[in-house]
Scaffold this active site. Structure first.
Site, short mmCIF file in Angstrom:
data_model
loop_
_atom_site.label_atom_id
_atom_site.label_comp_id
_atom_site.label_asym_id
_atom_site.label_seq_id
_atom_site.Cartn_x
_atom_site.Cartn_y
_atom_site.Cartn_z
N ASN A 296 0.84 -1.20 0.00
CA ASN A 296 0.00 0.00 0.00
C ASN A 296 0.88 1.26 0.00
O ASN A 296 1.82 1.37 0.79
CB ASN A 296 -0.89 0.02 1.25
CG ASN A 296 -1.52 -1.32 1.52
OD1 ASN A 296 -2.32 -1.82 0.75
ND2 ASN A 296 -1.13 -1.93 2.63
N GLU A 329 8.88 -4.69 -1.03
CA GLU A 329 7.70 -3.83 -0.84
C GLU A 329 8.02 -2.36 -1.09
O GLU A 329 7.19 -1.62 -1.64
CB GLU A 329 7.12 -4.03 0.56
CG GLU A 329 6.69 -5.45 0.87
CD GLU A 329 5.73 -6.03 -0.15
OE1 GLU A 329 4.89 -5.27 -0.69
OE2 GLU A 329 5.82 -7.24 -0.43
#
Length: 885
Positions: A296, A329
Site C-alpha cells: 500500500n 515492498e
C-alpha cells in the site's frame, strides 16, 4: 513427426500469442481491458468509515467526484458484500437512486433519471458491511498479549478487495485521489496512505475521528487503513518521515527494519532518478492477517514475522527475510504505486520488477550474502513449473477476479525477475538504468503496458529490446540450448540449436526465443564471449580444442543447457574448478536433463559425489534440493534406505567440518549451511543428529538462551519430526504461549513435521479451531502434507472437513489451498482424485492451480518409473554410505 494433437495445439497457441501480442500497445485508457464501463470515471473519493468492534461490522459513506466522459444514463461500479442504504446523485439537484446489485459480477449499478452530459457530478453513497475474519477488504486481527486478547484492524485490497470495504471503481486503471476519515477508539493509533490532517475526540463515545490528507492519484487496491493499540518507532531519510508500527512491547524489534528501510530508500531515490513522492512511509507489523506483505502506497502492511527482528531471539534467516521483504515492498512504491500496470495481464510490471529490484538492492547493500547467487534456488523451483503442462506466459490474459488472484505466482514473480536480470546484463547496467529512469519519469502517477517499458529501454540502451524480449513475455515455457563441438583450425567449433524444454508434456507447442548466451572457459575464467541465438541454430568458434567450455556463464540465463556427452564428461572432470555460479548452473541443468529424460539421474549423483569438498552454501543448497526430490521418488521402495544412507555419507563430513556451534568470525553462509545440514541429516534419520537435537531442545526448555537463535528453528523441526506425544504436547504448549509471530511459527513448524500419524492428525485438527492465526491455519494442511510426502492422511482429513476448512480461506489463496494439500504426492491417482474433486465439489472455482498440481504429480510419477532404477543402480556402487537406525 508431430502428432495431429500437437499440430492443433501449436496452431492454437501461435494464434493466441499473435492475437495477444498484437493487442499490446502503449497505455491507452480506452483500450485497457476491464469489466467496468469507461464513460464515467472517479476523480476523488471522500470516504468516512465507522467500525463497530463488537458487532464486527462497518458503517460508511463516500462522496465520489465523477468525470462524465460520454453521454450516459447509467453508472456502474464495484461493490461486494456491501449493503447500499442510500444513494444520491448530485447533478443540478439531488436525485435519489436505486441500487441494482449484481452479486456475481460484484457490481452495483444505478439507472439515472436524466442523461449525464460530459462534465462533473457527485455520487453520494451510504453503506454498511462486515469486518472480515480473513485478510480481505477490512479485516480484524486478534492477538494475545500479557494483558489478554486484543484486536487491531487492517486492510488487504489487492487485487480486487477494496470493493469489500467501500463502493469504488476497483480496477487499476481508474486512478483517483482519496480522502479518508475514520472513527476509532481514543487510545488507538490510526494509519492510512497519507499523514493525519486533523484528529478530534467525539463526545461521550470514547472514540475519536481521524482525517487523513488527500492522496495522490492512485488505484483503489492501494488504499490502506489500519488502527489499533500500536507503538511506533520514528526516523527520517531524504526528507521522508518514517514510522514502523507494531503491537505493544515489540518496538525495539523494529530497529533493524528501520535501518534497512533507510538504506533501501536512499538507494532507490538515486537509482530511479525520481524520488519517493509521499511525505511519509509507514510500515505496520501485524501479528496475523496474512503471511507476507502488501505494498500500500505510504502504508505497507506486513505479517510481523516479515518485518520484526529480535537480535536475541531471531535467526539470520529472519534477518535476511526481513531485509528482502522490505526491499521488495519498498520497490513497489515505484513499481506498482507510482507507476501502475494498466490491467492484471501486466502484473509482472509490478511483481517481476519488485522481485528483481529487491534482489538487486539486497545484493548491493549486503555483498557477503551472495543474494544473486542464492537466487538460483528460486529460479530452479520455477523452471520445472514453466516446463510442465499448465504454465503460462509472463504476460497472460486476465478476464475475471479469480484469474487476477491466480496471476500472483512463480512465473510472474521469479521468471519475471530472471528475465529482467538476463536483459539487464545483456544491455549493460548503465543502459538498463537509463531506460528505467525514462520509464519512471515519463509514466509517474499513471499506468503502463509492457510496450511502454520496451520503448523506454530502447531509448535508454539504443538496442532493439522489443525484438529480443517479446518472446520471453508472450510465450510460455523456456528453451534448452543443445551444444555440440568439434575441432577446426585449432579452435572449438560450437554448434548451438534450441528447442522448447518440457517435462512430461509431449504435445507442447514448439517455440523458439532470442537467447543471450555467454560462454566461459574453465582454464581461463576471465575469457568469455556473448552471442545472441536469434534463430533455431548458430555456429561459433570459441576456445582451443582442448579447452573446457561452459555455457550460461555466471548463471544469468533463464534457459537449460544440454551438452554433448564429450562436453559434459569434460565438465564433470573439472567441476570443482568451475566458478561458484557455474557449478550451480551445471548442477541444475544436469538434474533437469534427468527429469526430462534427456540424460541419466546418475550423472547428477556423479557431480554431487565429486563436490564432496565443496564449501559453498549455494552449491550445497542446490544439492540438498535435488536429493530431497530423489528421496521423494524412493517413497515406499526398497531403495529408499540405501539412498538415505548414501546421502548421509555424502553430507556427514561436511557437517563435521562446520559442527553444531558457530565459531568466532566464521562467514555467515557457514551458519546457513550448518542449519541446512542439520535439517537434511535429521530428515534422513541420522541418529547422532536426532539425539543432539533432542538434548539441545531439552536444554532450551529449561533455559532458552542456551540454544542459539539460528539453531532454534531447525532443532525444533528435527525434534518435532520424531516427537512422541509428550514432546508434541511441549511443542504445542510453546506455540500457544508465544506472543511473537516468529516464535509461534517455529513451534507450529515443529508440530507440522511429525511422522507419527496419530500426532499428525492432532496437528491437522488445530485447523478446525481458532487457535492458529489465519495465515498459519491456512498453510497448516499443506505443510503437514509436505512433511509426509503427500500421503493420503492429510487428503482424507480434508475430505472429512472440507466445508469448515474452506470457509476460513480468504479469496486470494482459495484456488491454491486444495492443490497445496497434494502438491508433494507422486501417485498419479492423486492427480485424478484432485481434478475429480474440483469438478464435482467446486465447479465454480478456477481449476488452473489444480491442473498445475495434477501435472506436477503425474510428472513425478513418470520420473519415478523412469529414473528410479538408474538412481538405485548407481547407489549400489557406492561404498560411502552411513548405516541408519
Amino acid at each position: 513427426m508431430l502428432s495431429l494433437r500437437r499440430i492443433v495445439a501449436s496452431v492454437v497457441l501461435f494464434l493466441a500469442a499473435v492475437a495477444f501480442a498484437r493487442a499490446e500497445a502503449p497505455f491507452s485508457f480506452e483500450a485497457t481491458p476491464g469489466k467496468l464501463p469507461k464513460d464515467i470515471v472517479p476523480r476523488n473519493y471522500r470516504l468516512r468509515l465507522e467500525p463497530d468492534l463488537k458487532a464486527l461490522t462497518i458503517r460508511g459513506s463516500v462522496s465520489i467526484t465523477l468525470e462524465v466522459r460520454k453521454l450516459t444514463r447509467r453508472i456502474v461500479l464495484n461493490a461486494h458484500e456491501l449493503n447500499i442504504t442510500k444513494a444520491v446523485l448530485l447533478y443540478g439537484e439531488n436525485r435519489v437512486l436505486k441500487p441494482i446489485v449484481d452479486a456475481r459480477e460484484q457490481t452495483v449499478a444505478f439507472e439515472l433519471p436524466v442523461e449525464l452530459k460530459p462534465g462533473n457530478c457527485e455520487l453520494a453513497l451510504e453503506f454498511n458491511g462486515r469486518i472480515n475474519k480473513q485478510a480481505q477488504g477490512l479485516y480484524y486481527d486478534r492477538y494475545q498479549t500479557a494483558a489478554g486478547e486484543k484486536v487491531l484492524l487492517a486492510t488487504q485490497m489487492e487485487p480486487v478487495d477494496a470493493r469489500r470495504m467501500f463502493p469504488c471503481w476497483d480496477e487499476p486503471v481508474f486512478r483517483a485521489t482519496f480522502e479518508l476519515t475514520a472513527v476509532v477508539p481514543e487510545k488507538w493509533l490510526a494509519m492510512s496512505n497519507m499523514p493525519i490532517e486533523r484528529e478530534r475526540p467525539l463526545a461521550d463515545k470514547g472514540t475519536k475521528q481521524v482525517s487523513f490528507m488527500r492522496t495522490p492519484s492512485m488505484p483503489s487496491y492501494l488504499v490502506v487503513f489500519a488502527a489499533g493499540e500500536l507503538e511506533s518507532m520514528e526516523d527520517e531519510v531524504d526528507g521522508v518521515k518514517l514510522r514502523i508500527l507494531c503491537t505493544e512491547g515489540k518496538k525495539e524489534s523494529a530497529r533493524y527494519a528501520m535501518e534497512a528501510t533507510k538504506s533501501i530508500l536512499r538507494y532507490y531515490n538515486d537509482y530511479f532518478g525520481v524520488k519517493y513522492p509521499l511525505p511519509k512511509l509507514d510500515q505496520l507489523a501485524t501479528p496475523g492477517g496474512f503471511g507476507g506483505a502488501m505494498e500500500n502506497w505510504g502504508g505497507i502492511i506486513y505479517n510481523e514475522g516479515a518485518l520484526l527482528f529480535d537480535p536475541k531471539n531471531s535467526s539470520e534467516n529472519t534477518r535476511e527475510r526481513v531485509f528482502a521483504v522490505i526491499a521488495h515492498e519498498v520497490a513497489h512504491q515505484w513499481f506498482g504505486d507510482l507507476v501502475t500496470m494498466a490491467w492484471w495481464d501486466n502484473l509482472w510490471l509490478n511483481e517481476g520488477f519488485a522481485s528483481w529490484m529487491g534482489t538487486k538492492v539486497s545484493d548491493h547493500l549486503n555483498p557477503t550474502w551472495q543474494v544473486w547467487l542464492r537466487a538460483d534456488r528460486a529460479k530452479e523451483e520455477v523452471m520445472p513449473l514453466d516446463a510442465r503442462k499448465g504454465t503460462h506466459p509472463i504476460q497472460q490474459p486476465v478476464r475475471t477476479e479469480a484469474e487476477a488472484n491466480g496471476a500472483f505466482d512463480g512465473i510472474t514473480y521469479v521468471k519475471g525477475q530472471s528475465f529482467l536480470r538476463m536483459i539487464e546484463v545483456y544491455l549493460g547496467d548503465e543502459a538498463f538504468r537509463n531506460g528505467m529512469r525514462i520509464y519512471m519519469k515519463r509514466h509517474q502517477f499513471s499506468n503502463t503496458t509492457t510496450e511502454d517499458l520496451w520503448t523506454a529501454l530502447e531509448e535508454g540502451s539504443g538496442k532493439p529490446v522489443r525484438a529480443i524480449a517479446a518472446g520471453w513475455i508472450t510465450q510460455p515455457g523456456l528453451p534448452v540450448i543443445k551444444i555440440t563441438a568439434e575441432c577446426k583450425d585449432g579452435k572449438r567449433a560450437l554448434a548451438l540449436t534450441q528447442e522448447r524444454f518440457t517435462l512430461n508434456d509431449p504435445d507442447a507447442a514448439p517455440l523458439t526465443w532470442k537467447v543471450p548466451i555467454r560462454f566461459g572457459l574453465v582454464e581461463d575464467p576471465a575469457q568469455s564471449v556473448q552471442v545472441l541465438l536469434g534463430e533455431k541454430s548458430l555456429a561459433l568458434a570459441f576456445g582451443a580444442c582442448d579447452a573446457t567450455i561452459f555455457a550460461n556463464a555466471g548463471d544469468i540465463g533463464y534457459y537449460r543447457t544440454q551438452y554433448a556427452p564429450d562436453l559434459f564428461a569434460a565438465l564433470a572432470r573439472r567441476v570443482t574448478a568451475l566458478p561458484e555460479a557455474d557449478k550451480l548452473s551445471l548442477l541444475g541443468d544436469t538434474w533437469a536433463m534427468a527429469c526430462a529424460g534427456r540424460g541419466p539421474a546418475s550423472s547428477y549423483l556423479q557431480l554431487a559425489d565429486a563436490l564432496r569438498g565443496e564449501k559453498s552454501y549455494a552449491v550445497w543448497s542446490q544439492i540438498f534440493d535435488a536429493l530431497e526430490e530423489m528421496d521423494r521418488l524412493e517413497r515406499d521402495k526398497p531403495g529408499r534406505k540405501p539412498f538415505r544412507e548414501f546421502s548421509v555419507g555424502l553430507l556427514r563430513p561436511v557437517f563435521e567440518s562446520v559442527g553444531w556451534d558457530a565459531k568466532p568470525g566464521e562467514p555467515r553462509n557457514v551458519g546457513l549451511l550448518r542449519v541446512r545440514l542439520i535439517e537434511t541429516l535429521g530428515y534422513y534419520g541420522d541418529g547422532a543428529i536426532i539425539d543432539d537435537a533432542r538434548a539441545r531442545f531439552a536444554g532450551f526448555l529449561k533455559q532458552p538462551d542456551t540454544l542459539a537463535p539460528d539453531l532454534r528453528p531447525v532443532v525444533i523441526r528435527v525434534v518435532g519430526r520424531y516427537a512422541d506425544e509428550a514432546t508434541w504436547n511441549k511443542l504445542h504448549d510453546c506455540a500457544r504461549q508465544s506472543f511473537r509471530t516468529e516464535q509461534k511459527r517455529i513451534f507450529y513448524d515443529g508440530l507440522q513435521q511429525v511422522v507419527d500419524p496419530q500426532l499428525a492428525k492432532q496437528t491437522l485438527a488445530i485447523s478446525l479451531t481458532d487457535e492458529m492465526r489465519p495465515a498459519e491455519r491456512n498453510a497448516n494442511l499443506a505443510r503437514v502434507a509436505d512433511a509426509r510426502d503427500g500421503d493420503r492422511l492429510v487428503w482424507e482429513f480434508f475430505l472429512a472437513n472440507d466445508v469448515k476448512l474452506m470457509s476460513e480461506v480468504d479469496s486470494f489463496r482459495r484456488d491454491r489451498y486444495i492443490p497445496g494439500i497434494l502438491r508433494s504426492s507422486i501417485d498419479p491417482a492423486a492427480a485424478d482424485e484432485l481434478l475429480a474433486y474440483m469438478r464435482t465439489k467446486r465447479p465454480a472455482d478456477p481449476a488452473t492451480e489444480a491442473e498445475r498440481a495434477a501435472a506436477r504429480i503425474r510428472y513425478r510419477g513418470e520420473l519415478r518409473s523412469r529414473a528410479g532404477g538408474d538412481i538405485d543402480a548407481w547407489i549400489e556402487t557406492r561404498k560411502s554410505a552411513v548405516p541408519l537406525r
